[in-house]
Design a protein around this motif. Structure first.
Motif: not given
Length: 152
Positions: A15-25, A62-72, A99-103
């Motif tokens: 889950t931490f990898c997902l939330d960080d946008g670390d898809f390689a992880g 879908i990712t946003y700022s710094r390649g993160r999906p803005m999820t928990r 999730q908290r995507p921009p806006g």
């Protein structure tokens, strides 16, 4: 470390990898596993290996700022069964994705269950199977895209 704690840590690492946008992880964690998403709009395919899992998440999330999906991703009610003789284990738990995507206000995006299988190799646990059972969807369009390749 207790086996149950090691398995929980492995599930939390996912889950931490997902939330960080670390898809390689994520791919590395599921390198020896079969991933089976079970959700509306996605073919009930099985995805194998590090590269396949990483490519799936890169294409779908879908990712946003710094390649993160803005999820928990939250894991609750986890039950773990261990077969010491066979050096295997299984786990079932609920997951909730916030999730908290921009806006957009912080909200629940999806809920369901993870059905995981593990094996212990040289006293290290690893995933052998992860089935993602989606029970509830809510505003998924800001979190997950269904590409033509995976559409049902």
């Amino acid at each position: 470390m207790d086996d149950r704690d090691a398995i929980r840590d492995l599930c939390f690492a996912y889950t931490f990898c997902l939330d960080d946008g670390d898809f390689a992880g994520v791919g590395a964690l599921l390198e020896h596993a079969t991933l089976q998403p079970d959700m509306p709009g996605v073919v009930g395919e099985k995805i194998h290996g590090r590269d396949g899992v990483e490519a799936f998440y890169r294409a779908q999330v879908i990712t946003y700022s710094r390649g993160r999906p803005m999820t928990r991703h939250l894991i609750t009610n986890q039950v773990i069964a261990i077969d010491d003789e066979r050096r295997t284990a299984s786990s079932r738990c609920y997951f909730t994705v916030l999730q908290r995507p921009p806006g957009i206000a912080y909200h629940v995006v999806v809920g369901g269950q993870y059905h995981d299988e593990f094996e212990r190799i040289a006293d290290v646990w690893r995933f052998t199977s992860k089935r993602i059972q989606v029970d509830h969807l809510n505003d998924i369009e800001h979190h997950f895209r269904i590409t033509d390749e995976h559409a049902g």
